[in-house]
Design an enzyme around this catalytic site. Structure first.
Site, PDB file in Angstrom:
ATOM      1  N   ALA A  13      18.666  32.225  87.680  1.00 53.58           N
ATOM      2  CA  ALA A  13      17.563  32.972  87.046  1.00 53.58           C
ATOM      3  C   ALA A  13      17.710  33.014  85.528  1.00 53.58           C
ATOM      4  O   ALA A  13      16.937  33.676  84.848  1.00 53.58           O
ATOM      5  CB  ALA A  13      17.507  34.399  87.602  1.00 53.58           C
ATOM      6  N   ASP A 159      26.944  17.503  73.575  1.00 55.90           N
ATOM      7  CA  ASP A 159      27.579  17.114  72.310  1.00 55.90           C
ATOM      8  C   ASP A 159      27.360  15.621  72.032  1.00 55.90           C
ATOM      9  O   ASP A 159      27.115  15.226  70.898  1.00 55.90           O
ATOM     10  CB  ASP A 159      29.075  17.461  72.361  1.00 55.90           C
ATOM     11  N   HIS A 187      34.774  21.512  74.635  1.00 57.60           N
ATOM     12  CA  HIS A 187      33.394  21.846  74.210  1.00 57.60           C
ATOM     13  C   HIS A 187      33.495  23.123  73.368  1.00 57.60           C
ATOM     14  O   HIS A 187      33.287  24.234  73.856  1.00 57.60           O
ATOM     15  CB  HIS A 187      32.489  22.050  75.430  1.00 57.60           C
TER      16      HIS A 187
HETATM   17  P1  NAD Z   1      21.687  33.401  80.668  1.00 58.46           P
HETATM   18  O1  NAD Z   1      22.349  34.692  80.361  1.00 58.46           O
HETATM   19  O2  NAD Z   1      20.269  33.204  80.304  1.00 58.46           O
HETATM   20  O3  NAD Z   1      21.805  33.084  82.217  1.00 58.46           O
HETATM   21  C1  NAD Z   1      23.023  33.169  82.885  1.00 58.46           C
HETATM   22  C2  NAD Z   1      22.716  33.576  84.302  1.00 58.46           C
HETATM   23  O4  NAD Z   1      23.948  33.568  85.010  1.00 58.46           O
HETATM   24  C3  NAD Z   1      22.128  34.997  84.417  1.00 58.46           C
HETATM   25  O5  NAD Z   1      20.914  34.940  85.139  1.00 58.46           O
HETATM   26  C4  NAD Z   1      23.198  35.772  85.194  1.00 58.46           C
HETATM   27  O6  NAD Z   1      22.659  36.721  86.087  1.00 58.46           O
HETATM   28  C5  NAD Z   1      23.884  34.630  85.939  1.00 58.46           C
HETATM   29  N1  NAD Z   1      25.251  34.925  86.390  1.00 58.46           N
HETATM   30  C6  NAD Z   1      26.193  35.682  85.763  1.00 58.46           C
HETATM   31  N2  NAD Z   1      27.301  35.752  86.527  1.00 58.46           N
HETATM   32  C7  NAD Z   1      27.041  35.013  87.638  1.00 58.46           C
HETATM   33  C8  NAD Z   1      27.795  34.716  88.804  1.00 58.46           C
HETATM   34  N3  NAD Z   1      29.022  35.217  88.993  1.00 58.46           N
HETATM   35  N4  NAD Z   1      27.229  33.948  89.750  1.00 58.46           N
HETATM   36  C9  NAD Z   1      25.987  33.453  89.600  1.00 58.46           C
HETATM   37  N5  NAD Z   1      25.211  33.722  88.511  1.00 58.46           N
HETATM   38  C10 NAD Z   1      25.747  34.483  87.561  1.00 58.46           C
HETATM   39  O7  NAD Z   1      22.607  32.263  80.008  1.00 58.46           O
HETATM   40  P2  NAD Z   1      22.244  30.721  79.761  1.00 58.46           P
HETATM   41  O8  NAD Z   1      21.649  30.609  78.417  1.00 58.46           O
HETATM   42  O9  NAD Z   1      21.553  30.164  80.940  1.00 58.46           O
HETATM   43  O10 NAD Z   1      23.725  30.115  79.645  1.00 58.46           O
HETATM   44  C11 NAD Z   1      24.596  30.083  80.748  1.00 58.46           C
HETATM   45  C12 NAD Z   1      25.973  29.616  80.334  1.00 58.46           C
HETATM   46  O11 NAD Z   1      25.921  28.267  79.871  1.00 58.46           O
HETATM   47  C13 NAD Z   1      26.607  30.416  79.198  1.00 58.46           C
HETATM   48  O12 NAD Z   1      27.985  30.633  79.470  1.00 58.46           O
HETATM   49  C14 NAD Z   1      26.444  29.504  77.989  1.00 58.46           C
HETATM   50  O13 NAD Z   1      27.399  29.754  76.984  1.00 58.46           O
HETATM   51  C15 NAD Z   1      26.655  28.150  78.652  1.00 58.46           C
HETATM   52  N6  NAD Z   1      26.155  26.985  77.909  1.00 58.46           N
HETATM   53  C16 NAD Z   1      26.917  25.846  77.949  1.00 58.46           C
HETATM   54  C17 NAD Z   1      26.484  24.693  77.317  1.00 58.46           C
HETATM   55  C18 NAD Z   1      27.308  23.433  77.335  1.00 58.46           C
HETATM   56  O14 NAD Z   1      26.958  22.487  76.601  1.00 58.46           O
HETATM   57  N7  NAD Z   1      28.368  23.319  78.107  1.00 58.46           N
HETATM   58  C19 NAD Z   1      25.263  24.703  76.635  1.00 58.46           C
HETATM   59  C20 NAD Z   1      24.514  25.873  76.612  1.00 58.46           C
HETATM   60  C21 NAD Z   1      24.983  27.019  77.269  1.00 58.46           C
HETATM   61  C1  LMR Z   2      26.028  24.973  73.032  1.00 61.54           C
HETATM   62  O1  LMR Z   2      26.821  24.122  72.647  1.00 61.54           O
HETATM   63  O2  LMR Z   2      24.856  25.049  72.602  1.00 61.54           O
HETATM   64  C2  LMR Z   2      26.460  25.952  74.078  1.00 61.54           C
HETATM   65  O3  LMR Z   2      27.806  25.776  74.394  1.00 61.54           O
HETATM   66  C3  LMR Z   2      26.146  27.364  73.723  1.00 61.54           C
HETATM   67  C4  LMR Z   2      27.076  27.912  72.660  1.00 61.54           C
HETATM   68  O4  LMR Z   2      27.625  29.000  72.874  1.00 61.54           O
HETATM   69  O5  LMR Z   2      27.230  27.272  71.617  1.00 61.54           O
END
Ligand code: NAD
Ligand code: LMR
Length: 327
Positions: A13, A159, A187
């Protein structure tokens, strides 16, 4: 038509999933001939919001969507899954580094690793998106002893895509001209985007773009892009992260064109002298059958080795912080 692929997505969600799920259901991850089943996982307070997302997915009438389940129960959500995209977890705000999320998000991955171990399909492949994604993947892998380690990966494809886009803009070429863009390590703001081995239209990038810009502008821009987006948008990247997750999984099952490679964080077997067992981003190639291999024989300058050591040390520090979550 082939049989449906079962894809579990946590954090279903959340912001990233709001782009990701529609593209999976539209066929962008597994192609136009492969039906998909979505197994959407959330925490209890987000189940109402998830119902709303599912209503919108229904309203798209995706021909490839064979089935969709919504649950806050990990075993139900991962049951029979062929692919798990682990997005669920807190994002950071502009005052934080990704590693600051480690104690909030890390514990999520012990129970997710255990549940995957118990109920996922034998061919399960896992891509971790939630940050700090390398160390979260390490935790999940360590809690899933029956799943081969090489099935656990973390996403550095965003990246790679960022790096390619920066190079293409600077050289005034199409992004398609940029190949062999490796990302090494974590990352995080220590990742090393290796421009020395990247190519533009088959030529070394450093023959096309001046090296001063590459070392002084390009590297910090790629390393700091996540934070720059949070500062500009007030929220972390979402649509571009979803796009990278599609690329990550799609290319895992697609033969990499001859001579090219992609960035993926995978369990190190000690390649290039990196500590064995860390989830480390390397240049990898895929065989088209769901297997990756780290590209060997890449030449690393002293500059590159220095950068790679910094990012390796950061991953070792992160591992230390979550020692209690590794079995
Ligand atoms: P968000 O807060 O919009 O959504 C995260 C969702 O995860 C929420 O709906 C929350 O209810 C749910 N959640 C929390 N704990 C949970 C669990 N135990 N089980 C299942 N669902 C759970 O965040 P977002 O913007 O969608 O980002 C999600 C994650 O991705 C963050 O940790 C963010 O830093 C990471 N991210 C990583 C990259 C990458 O390149 N690797 C890029 C962008 C974001
Ligand atoms: C990104 O690279 O955009 C994600 O990992 C979100 C962040 O925390 O930078």
């Amino acid at each position: 038509m082939t049989s449906p692929v079962r894809i579990a997505v946590t954090g279903a969600a959340g912001s990233i999933s709001y782009s990701l799920l529609f593209r999976i259901a539209g066929g962008e991850m597994f192609g136009a001939d492969t039906p998909v089943q979505l197994q959407l996982i959330e925490i209890p307070p987000a189940m109402d919001a998830l119902e709303g997302v599912a209503m919108e997915i229904d309203d798209c009438a995706f021909p490839l969507l064979d089935k969709m389940t919504l649950t806050d129960d990990l075993k139900e959500g991962f049951d029979g899954a062929n692919v798990a995209v682990l997005v669920g977890g807190r994002p950071r705000d502009a005052s934080m580094e990704r590693a600051d999320l480690i104690r909030a998000n890390g514990p999520i991955f012990t129970e997710q690793g255990e549940a995957l171990n118990e109920v996922a399909a034998d061919d399960i492949r896992v891509g971790v998106v939630a940050n700090p994604c390398n160390t979260n993947a390490l935790i999940a892998m360590n809690n899933a002893p029956d799943i081969p380690d090489e099935r656990f990966t973390a996403m550095t494809r965003l990246d790679e895509n960022r790096a390619k886009s920066q190079l293409a803009t600077r050289a005034d070429v199409s992004v398609k001209s940029v190949t062999n863009m490796g990302i090494w390590g974590n990352h995080s703001n220590t990742m090393y985007p290796d421009f020395f081995n990247a190519e533009i239209d088959g030529k070394p990038v450093a023959d096309v773009i001046d090296e001063g810009w590459l070392t002084e502008q390009f590297i910090p821009t790629v390393q700091g892009r996540g934070k720059a987006i949070i500062e500009a948008r007030g929220q972390s990247s979402a649509a571009s992260a979803a796009n990278a997750a599609i690329d990550h999984v799609r290319d895992w099952f697609t033969e990499t064109p001859e001579g090219d490679w992609h960035a993926m964080a995978v369990p190190s077997g000690g390649e290039y002298g990196i500590t064995e067992g860390l989830i480390f981003s390397y240049p990898v190639r895929f065989d088209g059958d769901g297997n990756w291999e780290i590209v060997d024989g890449i030449e690393l300058t002293d500059f590159a080795r220095e950068k790679i050591e910094i990012t390796e040390n950061q991953l070792l520090e992160e591992r230390e912080v979550v020692q209690d979550l590794l079995t």
